[in-house]
Design a protein around this motif. Structure first.
Motif, PDB file in Angstrom:
ATOM      1  N   GLY A  42      20.578 -14.066  44.047  1.00  0.00           N
ATOM      2  CA  GLY A  42      21.674 -13.097  44.093  1.00  0.00           C
ATOM      3  C   GLY A  42      22.514 -13.082  42.833  1.00  0.00           C
ATOM      4  N   GLU A  43      22.565 -14.214  42.119  1.00  0.00           N
ATOM      5  CA  GLU A  43      23.346 -14.269  40.876  1.00  0.00           C
ATOM      6  C   GLU A  43      22.769 -13.386  39.781  1.00  0.00           C
ATOM      7  N   MET A  44      21.494 -13.030  39.912  1.00  0.00           N
ATOM      8  CA  MET A  44      20.881 -12.143  38.909  1.00  0.00           C
ATOM      9  C   MET A  44      21.454 -10.729  39.016  1.00  0.00           C
ATOM     10  N   ALA A  45      22.160 -10.450  40.114  1.00  0.00           N
ATOM     11  CA  ALA A  45      22.777  -9.129  40.286  1.00  0.00           C
ATOM     12  C   ALA A  45      24.202  -9.104  39.736  1.00  0.00           C
ATOM     13  N   ASP A  46      24.573 -10.122  38.957  1.00  0.00           N
ATOM     14  CA  ASP A  46      25.889 -10.125  38.326  1.00  0.00           C
ATOM     15  C   ASP A  46      25.871  -9.129  37.154  1.00  0.00           C
ATOM     16  N   GLN A  47      27.046  -8.726  36.705  1.00  0.00           N
ATOM     17  CA  GLN A  47      27.134  -7.704  35.664  1.00  0.00           C
ATOM     18  C   GLN A  47      26.394  -8.064  34.364  1.00  0.00           C
ATOM     19  N   PRO A  48      26.610  -9.243  33.757  1.00  0.00           N
ATOM     20  CA  PRO A  48      25.938  -9.523  32.473  1.00  0.00           C
ATOM     21  C   PRO A  48      24.409  -9.403  32.534  1.00  0.00           C
ATOM     22  N   PRO A  49      23.736 -10.005  33.541  1.00  0.00           N
ATOM     23  CA  PRO A  49      22.272  -9.849  33.577  1.00  0.00           C
ATOM     24  C   PRO A  49      21.831  -8.399  33.773  1.00  0.00           C
ATOM     25  N   LEU A  50      22.573  -7.642  34.593  1.00  0.00           N
ATOM     26  CA  LEU A  50      22.176  -6.252  34.843  1.00  0.00           C
ATOM     27  C   LEU A  50      22.385  -5.379  33.608  1.00  0.00           C
ATOM     28  N   PHE A  51      23.510  -5.574  32.915  1.00  0.00           N
ATOM     29  CA  PHE A  51      23.725  -4.816  31.675  1.00  0.00           C
ATOM     30  C   PHE A  51      22.669  -5.195  30.632  1.00  0.00           C
ATOM     31  N   ALA A  52      22.318  -6.481  30.562  1.00  0.00           N
ATOM     32  CA  ALA A  52      21.291  -6.927  29.612  1.00  0.00           C
ATOM     33  C   ALA A  52      19.944  -6.299  29.943  1.00  0.00           C
ATOM     34  N   LEU A  53      19.594  -6.259  31.229  1.00  0.00           N
ATOM     35  CA  LEU A  53      18.331  -5.651  31.654  1.00  0.00           C
ATOM     36  C   LEU A  53      18.295  -4.162  31.306  1.00  0.00           C
ATOM     37  N   ALA A  54      19.400  -3.476  31.583  1.00  0.00           N
ATOM     38  CA  ALA A  54      19.475  -2.042  31.291  1.00  0.00           C
ATOM     39  C   ALA A  54      19.364  -1.779  29.794  1.00  0.00           C
ATOM     40  N   GLY A  55      20.106  -2.554  29.002  1.00  0.00           N
ATOM     41  CA  GLY A  55      20.073  -2.382  27.550  1.00  0.00           C
ATOM     42  C   GLY A  55      18.700  -2.670  26.981  1.00  0.00           C
ATOM     43  N   ALA A  56      18.056  -3.732  27.487  1.00  0.00           N
ATOM     44  CA  ALA A  56      16.718  -4.098  26.999  1.00  0.00           C
ATOM     45  C   ALA A  56      15.697  -3.024  27.369  1.00  0.00           C
ATOM     46  N   THR A  57      15.845  -2.451  28.556  1.00  0.00           N
ATOM     47  CA  THR A  57      14.932  -1.386  29.004  1.00  0.00           C
ATOM     48  C   THR A  57      15.064  -0.159  28.105  1.00  0.00           C
ATOM     49  N   MET A  58      16.313   0.221  27.822  1.00  0.00           N
ATOM     50  CA  MET A  58      16.545   1.385  26.975  1.00  0.00           C
ATOM     51  C   MET A  58      16.010   1.131  25.557  1.00  0.00           C
ATOM     52  N   ALA A  59      16.282  -0.055  25.022  1.00  0.00           N
ATOM     53  CA  ALA A  59      15.815  -0.398  23.670  1.00  0.00           C
ATOM     54  C   ALA A  59      14.289  -0.392  23.604  1.00  0.00           C
ATOM     55  N   ALA A  60      13.644  -0.947  24.636  1.00  0.00           N
ATOM     56  CA  ALA A  60      12.177  -0.983  24.665  1.00  0.00           C
ATOM     57  C   ALA A  60      11.611   0.436  24.683  1.00  0.00           C
ATOM     58  N   GLY A  61      12.284   1.312  25.429  1.00  0.00           N
ATOM     59  CA  GLY A  61      11.830   2.704  25.479  1.00  0.00           C
ATOM     60  C   GLY A  61      11.876   3.369  24.112  1.00  0.00           C
ATOM     61  N   PHE A  62      12.945   3.105  23.361  1.00  0.00           N
ATOM     62  CA  PHE A  62      13.067   3.688  22.014  1.00  0.00           C
ATOM     63  C   PHE A  62      12.044   3.089  21.052  1.00  0.00           C
ATOM     64  N   VAL A  63      11.927   1.758  21.081  1.00  0.00           N
ATOM     65  CA  VAL A  63      11.026   1.059  20.155  1.00  0.00           C
ATOM     66  C   VAL A  63       9.572   1.456  20.414  1.00  0.00           C
ATOM     67  N   LEU A  64       9.205   1.551  21.689  1.00  0.00           N
ATOM     68  CA  LEU A  64       7.820   1.871  22.044  1.00  0.00           C
ATOM     69  C   LEU A  64       7.551   3.371  22.114  1.00  0.00           C
ATOM     70  N   ASN A  65       8.590   4.161  21.800  1.00  0.00           N
ATOM     71  CA  ASN A  65       8.485   5.619  21.865  1.00  0.00           C
ATOM     72  C   ASN A  65       8.039   6.098  23.257  1.00  0.00           C
ATOM     73  N   ARG A  66       8.726   5.558  24.267  1.00  0.00           N
ATOM     74  CA  ARG A  66       8.441   5.951  25.653  1.00  0.00           C
ATOM     75  C   ARG A  66       9.714   6.548  26.236  1.00  0.00           C
ATOM     76  N   PRO A  67       9.832   7.862  26.149  1.00  0.00           N
ATOM     77  CA  PRO A  67      11.067   8.532  26.581  1.00  0.00           C
ATOM     78  C   PRO A  67      11.468   8.238  28.025  1.00  0.00           C
TER      79      PRO A  67
END
Length: 197
Positions: A42-67
């Motif tokens: 349940g601690e993985m649903a805290d704000q810092p891990p979720l923001f990190a996951l979201a940011g990493a997902t968005m960055a991966a999409g840009f880097v890999l050219n996957r809109p």
């Protein structure tokens, strides 16, 4: 009219009493190994891990050219930000002792008196975050809906089983998370084809 108001108040008090009893009963199971493991998950649903996951997902999409991946990451980030703002706004206005605070009254009181973690049980920010991220992922990747829903459900249950929140705190957090993702997705809707982009 006063009679109706007093009857509604009575029902609300009864419901809150049931919520407190249920939360305390579940909290009594806190020493079980499964419950402790749930709490760690349940601690993985805290704000810092979720923001990190979201940011990493968005960055991966840009880097890999996957809109679609970048869009999913942005949706996750924006939804979590909105859910965080909403739950924070409520927490600043409502006092409720957490189940693991064994002394004092566990009823919710409006008009913030104490702004510390032990008095910030309502609503559950972890529940809001888990649900909003799960919905955001499933919006762009419908095939993942089963997994994201299950993970969010476990994270929400963990908040109650770990005695961090009462069931109503978690339920309101779920509603906030769901609403935040819907609002963000509506704002992301393309006017050209009526579909989500």
């Amino acid at each position: 009219m006063p009679k109706k108001r007093s009857s509604a108040k009575h029902v609300a008090r009864k419901a809150e009493g049931f919520d407190i009893r249920l939360g305390n009963a579940v909290a009594d199971l806190g020493d079980q190994p499964v419950v402790r493991a749930l709490g760690r998950f349940g601690e993985m649903a805290d704000q810092p891990p979720l923001f990190a996951l979201a940011g990493a997902t968005m960055a991966a999409g840009f880097v890999l050219n996957r809109p679609r991946l970048a869009r999913a990451g942005f949706r996750m980030l924006a939804s979590e930000a909105l859910a965080t703002l909403a739950k924070g706004w409520i927490k600043r206005r409502v006092d409720r002792r957490r189940p693991n605070v064994h002394s004092g009254d566990h009823r919710a009181r409006t008009g913030k008196i104490v702004d510390t973690s032990p008095h910030n049980s309502f609503p559950s920010g972890h529940s809001a975050g888990a649900v909003t991220i799960a919905c955001a992922i499933a919006r762009d990747y419908p095939g993942a809906a089963g997994i994201t829903t299950a993970a969010a459900a476990v994270a929400v249950c963990a908040q109650v089983s770990a005695a961090k929140h009462f069931p109503v705190d978690a339920a309101v957090g779920v509603a906030i998370g769901f609403a935040a993702e819907v609002i963000v997705s509506e704002l992301m809707r393309s006017p050209h084809d009526g579909g989500l982009r």
